[in-house]
Design a protein around this motif. Structure first.
Motif, PDB file in Angstrom:
ATOM      1  N   ARG A 165      33.300  36.782  15.889  1.00  0.00           N
ATOM      2  CA  ARG A 165      34.519  35.971  16.010  1.00  0.00           C
ATOM      3  C   ARG A 165      35.682  36.864  16.430  1.00  0.00           C
ATOM      4  N   ASP A 166      36.538  36.307  17.257  1.00  0.00           N
ATOM      5  CA  ASP A 166      37.761  36.987  17.678  1.00  0.00           C
ATOM      6  C   ASP A 166      38.879  36.512  16.760  1.00  0.00           C
ATOM      7  N   LEU A 167      39.104  37.270  15.706  1.00  0.00           N
ATOM      8  CA  LEU A 167      40.076  36.842  14.705  1.00  0.00           C
ATOM      9  C   LEU A 167      41.492  36.855  15.251  1.00  0.00           C
ATOM     10  N   GLN A 168      41.771  37.784  16.169  1.00  0.00           N
ATOM     11  CA  GLN A 168      43.122  37.844  16.732  1.00  0.00           C
ATOM     12  C   GLN A 168      43.420  36.598  17.559  1.00  0.00           C
ATOM     13  N   LYS A 169      42.410  36.191  18.329  1.00  0.00           N
ATOM     14  CA  LYS A 169      42.593  34.985  19.136  1.00  0.00           C
ATOM     15  C   LYS A 169      42.730  33.757  18.246  1.00  0.00           C
ATOM     16  N   GLU A 170      41.926  33.701  17.209  1.00  0.00           N
ATOM     17  CA  GLU A 170      42.019  32.560  16.300  1.00  0.00           C
ATOM     18  C   GLU A 170      43.359  32.541  15.581  1.00  0.00           C
ATOM     19  N   ALA A 171      43.842  33.740  15.218  1.00  0.00           N
ATOM     20  CA  ALA A 171      45.128  33.795  14.528  1.00  0.00           C
ATOM     21  C   ALA A 171      46.258  33.367  15.444  1.00  0.00           C
ATOM     22  N   VAL A 172      46.179  33.783  16.725  1.00  0.00           N
ATOM     23  CA  VAL A 172      47.238  33.428  17.675  1.00  0.00           C
ATOM     24  C   VAL A 172      47.240  31.931  17.947  1.00  0.00           C
TER      25      VAL A 172
END
Length: 273
Positions: free
Chosen positions: A196-203
């Motif tokens: 999972r791309d947590l940075q993308k999900e957070a953004v």
């Protein structure tokens, strides 16, 4: 005349019938009570009274319970005698204070089996036909069984019991045999890790309202986006580099709908003080 006018023959008949029914009900109730009391043996009640009085005459002081029992027995004896007198010949008869003869009891009050002699004495042989008299009476004890028949019966019984024991032993052996092992079906489950791309999900999930407003400005909605703001959004990860480069030329181009503006300048002389 007034009394005759108020007289109602139907109502008078109803009153008479009601009084007659009440009288009949009381009479039936008294009859049932007398029949119930007549079932008691006055001789037995008198015997109990005599026993209590003998204790009292012997110098023993009766306790409260015995005195109450004595009074109750005397009242019951009077009521029983009165009920038997009211019934007259219909009252049951008791012999020597032992009550009516029970089932299987002789008239003299002694329990025991009925004898044939008594039956023969009560009945007469004149009523019995001749062919019936010729039939021999059965003996009291059955004829003896021969030893051969008994041995055969015991042998059959012993063989049957041995067969039952053998069948029970076979069933016990079958139950004691080990059961076949049960093969269990095994299933292997495998799970691979999820990248999972947590940075993308957070953004995408958590975006401040100020940043959303700036992005909308970059798309031409609600104003213009400054280059410094675009660089900051790109640095924070809200905008990608190609998107920022695409937004900057759009901001540099003049708006088509903006009209020309003219500025007029006037010279104003300074007033000398």
């Amino acid at each position: 005349m007034a009394k005759e006018r108020n007289y109602n023959p139907v109502q008078a008949q109803h009153k008479a019938d009601k009084a007659k029914a009440i009288k009949k009900g009381k009479s039936e109730q008294q009859t049932r009570r007398n029949e119930k009391l007549a079932q008691r043996n006055p001789g037995r009640i008198q015997q109990q009274i005599d026993d209590l009085k003998a204790l009292k005459d012997g110098g023993r002081k009766l306790n409260t319970h015995e005195e109450q029992a004595l009074e109750a027995l005397e009242k019951d004896l009077k009521a029983v005698k009165k009920a038997r007198e009211a019934l007259g010949d219909k009252a049951p008869q008791f012999g020597h204070g032992h009550g009516p003869p029970r089932h299987g009891q002789r008239g003299d009050g002694v329990l025991g089996k009925r004898r044939r002699d008594a039956e023969d004495a009560s009945g007469s042989d004149s009523d019995v036909p001749a062919d019936v008299k010729s039939i021999p009476m059965p003996r009291d004890t059955p004829p003896p069984i021969s030893k051969e028949i008994l041995d055969e019966w015991y042998a059959k019984r012993r063989a049957k019991r041995d067969a039952e024991r053998a069948s029970e032993a076979e069933q016990r052996q079958d139950s004691e045999k080990p059961a076949a092992p049960v093969v269990e079906a095994k299933t292997v489950y495998e799970a691979k890790p999820v990248v999972r791309d947590l940075q993308k999900e957070a953004v995408s999930a958590f975006m401040p309202s100020a940043v959303r407003t700036k992005i909308e400005k970059g798309k031409g909605q609600g104003g213009l986006l400054e280059p410094e703001e675009a660089d900051q959004l790109e640095k924070e990860g809200y905008l990608r580099a190609p998107e920022a480069m695409r937004l900057q030329p759009e901001q540099m181009e003049p708006r088509q709908d903006a009209g020309t503006r003219r500025v007029m300048m006037e010279e104003v002389d300074d007033e000398e003080g």
